[in-house]
Design an enzyme around this catalytic site. Structure first.
Site, short mmCIF file in Angstrom:
data_model
loop_
_atom_site.label_atom_id
_atom_site.label_comp_id
_atom_site.label_asym_id
_atom_site.label_seq_id
_atom_site.Cartn_x
_atom_site.Cartn_y
_atom_site.Cartn_z
N HIS A 1 0.29 -1.77 0.37
CA HIS A 1 -0.48 0.14 -0.15
C HIS A 1 0.85 0.98 0.32
O HIS A 1 1.52 1.04 0.81
CB HIS A 1 -0.76 0.29 1.17
CG HIS A 1 -1.92 -0.10 0.93
ND1 HIS A 1 -2.86 -1.67 1.27
CD2 HIS A 1 -3.52 0.30 0.29
CE1 HIS A 1 -4.11 -2.40 1.24
NE2 HIS A 1 -4.35 -0.84 0.22
N GLY B 1 0.45 -5.34 0.81
CA GLY B 1 -0.81 -5.45 0.28
C GLY B 1 -0.16 -5.90 -1.10
O GLY B 1 -0.86 -6.64 -1.92
N TYR C 1 -6.65 -5.54 9.07
CA TYR C 1 -7.42 -6.44 7.06
C TYR C 1 -8.37 -6.16 6.64
O TYR C 1 -9.41 -6.82 7.96
CB TYR C 1 -5.89 -7.38 7.64
CG TYR C 1 -5.42 -7.86 5.61
CD1 TYR C 1 -4.42 -6.44 5.68
CD2 TYR C 1 -6.38 -7.61 4.89
CE1 TYR C 1 -3.39 -6.35 4.72
CE2 TYR C 1 -5.27 -7.76 2.96
CZ TYR C 1 -3.83 -7.45 3.59
OH TYR C 1 -3.67 -6.80 2.27
#
Length: 259
Positions: free
Chosen positions: A64, A108, A138
């Site tokens: 991310h 991610g 998450y």
């Protein structure tokens, strides 16, 4: 300036992450380019796709783009998060998507790799799932991606320790398909993709969709889903969530309080 490169050779397409300044972080802009590449390849009815980074990278993807996460009191990984779009595109793509991995894979980006149909990695590759380092909760579909990639003890280790797992160990755990010497990684992966491209594409497309539907067949009661969402809200409304994001941006170690 483009953040990815695309290439087509016969019936095999390649999408290459190419934003070294941001360590190929999965920003909205980079994800958009990958998604557009997949849609173009789908329209061209390609029979296999390879998702890779530039040769010789130390970081395949840093996961991310933390700078794009909300600072607090809003779900950081909701339905419209760029990563969720990317995972759905990989899962829905009507041909196998092969992740070719060298370097480290963080957060991610690990989910992105595990969402691919096949994974080929060099011995130097590692995988780290890092929400606990940031104080991020998450989401449910992301958890399912991990549970479909490895058994629950391996998933718990990845999530609870945030420590990198070597490619060799991931292969032994069944989370990736092949570990191949770096010098042979490209030839092996493209050989695998071309072997797939010689087979019946409709048969493979239908079997991939069958497997997607079956792997998602985990019924959760409305009460159970609301319970999970409530637990996640507890995290992204917490001091620790804000502290984790702030610490990352300030390049310091977070001090979590458990509240």
């Amino acid at each position: 300036m483009a953040l990815t490169n695309t290439n087509v050779d016969g019936n095999v397409g390649t999408i290459t992450l190419n934003n070294p300044e941001k360590r190929n972080a999965l920003s909205d802009a980079l994800v958009h380019e990958v998604v557009e590449g997949l849609r173009d390849f789908s329209a061209r009815r390609l029979r296999a796709v390879i998702l890779r980074a530039m040769p010789g990278v130390k970081v395949w993807s840093a996961g991310h783009d933390v700078g794009e996460l909300p600072e607090g009191r809003r779900d950081p990984l909701g339905w419209d998060d760029p990563l969720r779009h990317l995972i759905r595109e990989i899962e829905d793509f009507p041909a196998p998507v092969i992740a070719m991995i060298e370097g480290t894979v963080w957060g991610g980006a690990s989910e992105t790799v595990f969402a691919c149909d096949l994974i080929v990695a060099s011995p130097e590759a590692t995988f780290a799932v890092t929400p606990a380092k940031l104080g991020v909760p998450y989401n449910v579909t992301g958890m399912l991606t991990f549970l479909n990639a490895a058994n629950i003890r391996i998933v718990k280790e990845l999530l609870f320790t945030a420590k990198p797992m070597t490619a060799a160990r991931a292969e032994r755990a069944g989370a990736i398909n092949y570990v191949v010497p770096a010098a042979e990684l490209e030839s092996f992966t493209y050989g695998l993709a071309n072997d797939i491209a010689l087979l019946a594409p409709l048969s493979i497309a239908v079997m991939k969709e069958q497997l997607r539907v079956l792997s998602g067949a985990h019924p959760v009661s409305p009460r159970g889903f609301e319970r999970v969402q409530g637990l996640r809200r507890t995290v992204y409304d917490s001091f620790d969530y804000g502290e984790g994001i702030s610490a990352f941006r300030e390049k310091r170690k977070p001090v979590f309080r458990g509240e």
